[in-house]
Write a protein that holds these residues in place. Structure first.
Motif, short mmCIF file in Angstrom:
data_model
loop_
_atom_site.label_atom_id
_atom_site.label_comp_id
_atom_site.label_asym_id
_atom_site.label_seq_id
_atom_site.Cartn_x
_atom_site.Cartn_y
_atom_site.Cartn_z
N PHE A 156 -61.71 -35.45 36.58
CA PHE A 156 -60.83 -35.65 35.57
C PHE A 156 -59.60 -35.84 36.16
CE2 PHE A 156 -63.72 -33.28 32.87
CZ PHE A 156 -63.56 -34.14 31.84
N ALA A 157 -58.96 -35.29 37.33
CA ALA A 157 -57.85 -35.46 38.00
C ALA A 157 -57.76 -36.90 38.49
CB ALA A 157 -57.57 -34.51 39.17
N VAL A 158 -58.90 -37.51 38.97
CA VAL A 158 -58.86 -38.75 39.56
C VAL A 158 -58.66 -39.77 37.97
CG1 VAL A 158 -60.02 -40.49 40.85
CG2 VAL A 158 -59.66 -38.33 41.67
N ALA A 159 -59.55 -39.50 37.20
CA ALA A 159 -59.75 -40.42 36.06
C ALA A 159 -58.64 -40.41 35.12
CB ALA A 159 -60.90 -39.79 35.05
N LEU A 164 -54.70 -43.85 32.52
CA LEU A 164 -53.42 -44.20 32.05
C LEU A 164 -52.80 -45.46 32.43
CD1 LEU A 164 -51.63 -40.61 32.35
CD2 LEU A 164 -52.35 -41.93 30.18
N ILE A 165 -53.06 -45.84 33.71
CA ILE A 165 -52.92 -47.02 34.40
C ILE A 165 -53.17 -48.37 33.55
CG2 ILE A 165 -52.82 -48.75 36.30
CD1 ILE A 165 -52.51 -46.02 38.02
N VAL A 170 -53.57 -52.33 29.04
CA VAL A 170 -54.24 -52.65 27.89
C VAL A 170 -52.94 -52.80 26.51
CG1 VAL A 170 -55.78 -52.00 25.95
CG2 VAL A 170 -56.45 -51.81 28.47
N ILE A 171 -52.19 -51.73 26.59
CA ILE A 171 -51.05 -51.58 25.58
C ILE A 171 -50.22 -52.98 25.80
CG2 ILE A 171 -49.10 -50.46 25.03
CD1 ILE A 171 -50.88 -47.81 25.41
#
Length: 212
Positions: A156-159, A164-165, A170-171
Motif C-alpha cells: 500500500f505504501a508503495v502503491a 497518485l502520480i 490521467v487527470i
C-alpha cells in the motif's frame, strides 16, 4: 478560485490514504485474532502431550531436558514450561521464565502478565496433584502479526504514491480538452464571432459549451 485538477488529486489522495489506513488496521486486528486462535490450539496440545509424558514416566520429567546444550531457536525464549507440586513448590521450570506461577492454578487456557510480559498459558493438573503449565510469550505472536501486517502495508505504501502520480497524469490528460477550450476563448477578441473548433468538440461534457 477552485482548481478542478487540485480538487480531484486531493480527494483521490484522501480516499486512497483513508482506505489504506482502514484496511491496514482491520487486517492487523483480524490477523492478531487469527494468530491467537491458531497458536492456542497447539499450545494446549503441547501441554497435554507433556502431561501424558509426565504421567507415563512415573510422574517425573528430567529438568536437564529444559537446559540442553543443543542449539536452540530465536523464539525459544518465548516458550516456557513449569511444574508445580500440589503444595505450591516449583519442581521444574525452563530458563526463560521467573520462578513464579505463570498462571493461576486453574485448568485450561489463560492469559497473564509477569514482569511486564504477557503470556498465553495452558494449565493442566496431573493425577498426583501436580500442576503443569506450558506458556508462550505474547511478544512472539505480536512479532509474527507485525511482520504479516508489514507485508500487507508495504505494498500500500508503495502503491499509493505511484497511483497518485498515475492519477495526476490521467487527470491532466482528461482535462486537456478543457485547457484547449480555455486557450481558444482567451485568444479571441470581442469582434471574433467565428465558431470555436477545438478538441472539446469530442468531449461529451464540453461539446455543448463549445457549441454555445
Amino acid at each position: 478560485m477552485i482548481s478542478i485538477r487540485r480538487f480531484l488529486l486531493v480527494a483521490i489522495a484522501v480516499v486512497m490514504a483513508g482506505t489504506s489506513v482502514v484496511v491496514s488496521v482491520a487486517t492487523y486486528s483480524e490477523a492478531y485474532h487469527e494468530v491467537d486462535e491458531l497458536f492456542d490450539g497447539p499450545l494446549a496440545q503441547q501441554g497435554r502431550i507433556l502431561a501424558l509424558l509426565a504421567e507415563s514416566s512415573a510422574g517425573q520429567l528430567d529438568p536437564a531436558i529444559l537446559h540442553s546444550s543443543s542449539p536452540g531457536h530465536y523464539y525459544e525464549r518465548y516458550v516456557a514450561i513449569q511444574r508445580w507440586s500440589a503444595d505450591g513448590s516449583l519442581l521444574l521450570a525452563s530458563a526463560s521464565v521467573p520462578e513464579v506461577p505463570l498462571a493461576g492454578f486453574i485448568a485450561g487456557l489463560s492469559r497473564t502478565q509477569i514482569a511486564g510480559e504477557d503470556w498465553h498459558v495452558f494449565t493442566q493438573r496431573l493425577s498426583n496433584g501436580d500442576w503443569l503449565m506450558v506458556a508462550e510469550g505474547a511478544r512472539a505472536r505480536e512479532e509474527l502479526v507485525h511482520g504479516a501486517a508489514l507485508a500487507v502495508v508495504t505494498p500500500f505504501a508503495v502503491a499509493v504514491p505511484l497511483a497518485l502520480i498515475l492519477m495526476a497524469l490521467v487527470i491532466g490528460r482528461g482535462l486537456r480538452p478543457l485547457s484547449a477550450l480555455q486557450r481558444a476563448v482567451r485568444a479571441r477578441d470581442s469582434s471574433n464571432l467565428q465558431p470555436l473548433v477545438t478538441s472539446a468538440s469530442n468531449v461529451t461534457e464540453l461539446a455543448p459549451l463549445e457549441r454555445a
